[in-house]
Design a protein around this motif. Structure first.
Motif: not given
Ligand code: M6R
Length: 364
Positions: A305, A319, A322
């Motif tokens: 992300e 994505n 994170d």
């Protein structure tokens, strides 16, 4: 048996977060990896000057990802060998080599032969095995069981993730006992490993997004997977999975290697699945994506992300959450498995029993 899922493979993809918890949590003590209950003493990790990993197929790919993590951290040689090659190679292992054998079934004949060979050279052997009481588990000096539960689909999914989790824990313990990590660093590593579990769940929830993208793959004869560093290790497994159950010819390349030959195969609409989750090589991979895009490739980009991707770099972008760069394999594996799964379903193939393959390879 399939708990409402149409195939064992999809069920097993969904079981991965729990499989990871079952493999990691019983071995966590005060936030640190602890193999006391597995009866693996720390001197196994301390008294070696090199690590040799041996396995086949998906298990070997788990070893390759582990190698990419271990060697830079431990600062000792970490080598991965294909078991069917290792067993005939007169390998450079000795009593100062820790040989890590990886096998879901614990019965793969070449892997078993490699284990026996390593023992005959005086190496200490540690196996990472899923099936309790299997031959490899019984014959190894030490065994670290993964707790994936039975894996029925021929295409390995949850066994790969838990092999990685176990190997990551070994790496962390080794770093700690060899004083490459402080206690705080090892705790941080384990915390990040645990963060990968919700990240996997998040990607399982996004499965319809993956299902939609396979229309760009299923009528194609070839597909390429590219990445650098750890992302390259993940690419190898993505390509194997796609070949195995969708029969699409797929190859994985270290992204920087394309220009040494393979880029000649990149023409209009050839699917390229690019994995770019590693900060240190991110811009390099992006420039390789530009090269294939300029030749008309259809690019499916898997990234994090937080990565700053310019619009237009990829045709489709997925994505993952994170999480720490070294842990992206867990959510990325889910996406790669789902790509292969939906490609197989889209082609009306036998997902769980692909042609010419057996779950356990007990012949040479
Ligand atoms: O049981 P093992 O882990 O020793 O099996 C090794 C390979 O045969 C296996 O991982 C194979 O590559 C998988 N079917 C791939 O999905």
């Amino acid at each position: 048996m399939k708990n409402g899922f149409p195939h064992f493979m999809l069920k097993e993809i969904h079981e991965q977060p729990d499989a990871l918890k079952n493999t990691i949590l019983p071995r966590l003590s005060k936030g640190l990896p602890d193999f006391t209950d597995d009866q693996i003493p720390d001197d196994v990790f301390k008294d070696c000057n090199q690590v040799q990993i041996v396995a086949c197929g998906t298990a070997m790919h788990a070893g390759m990802a582990a190698r990419a993590l271990m060697e830079p951290l431990l600062r000792i040689p970490v080598t991965v060998s294909i078991a069917s090659e290792f067993r005939y190679e007169n390998p450079l292992v000795d009593d100062k080599t820790l040989v890590i054998i990886i096998s879901q079934s614990g019965e793969t004949i070449d892997t078993l032969a490699a284990l026996r060979l390593a023992k005959s050279y005086g190496s200490r052997t540690l196996s990472v095995v899923n099936v309790k009481g299997s031959t490899i588990a019984r014959e190894s000096d030490f065994v670290l069981y993964t707790h994936a539960g039975p894996e029925i689909a021929v295409a390995s999914t949850k066994a790969y993730s838990v092999q990685l989790a176990a190997l990551y824990m070994v790496c962390c313990r080794m770093a700690l006992v060899r004083e490459k990590y402080s206690v705080a660093e090892a705790e941080d590593f384990m915390k990040k490993l645990l963060d990968s579990i919700p990240a996997m769940e998040a990607m399982i929830e996004k499965k319809d997004m993956v299902k939609a993208l396979v229309t760009h793959l299923i009528n194609k004869p070839d597909a390429f997977f590219i990445g650098r560093g750890l992302d390259y290790a993940f690419s190898l497994e993505g390509a194997l999975k796609l070949k195995e159950i969708s029969y699409i010819h797929a190859e994985a390349y270290a992204a920087g290697e394309l220009k040494h030959g393979t880029i000649a195969l990149i023409t209009q609409e050839v699917p390229v699945i690019a994995i770019a989750t590693q900060e240190n090589v991110f811009l390099k991979t992006i420039s390789n994506i530009r090269e294939v895009k300029a030749r008309g490739a259809f690019v499916i980009l898997l990234t994090k992300e937080s990565m700053n991707v310019e619009p237009g770099i990829a045709d489709i972008q997925i994505n993952i959450p994170d999480i720490g760069d070294r842990f992206t394999v867990f959510p990325i594996a889910v996406v790669l498995q789902l790509i292969a799964y939906y490609a197989s379903v889209g082609k009306n193939l036998d997902v769980d029993q692909p042609r010419n393959l057996a779950k356990s390879v007990t012949v040479e």
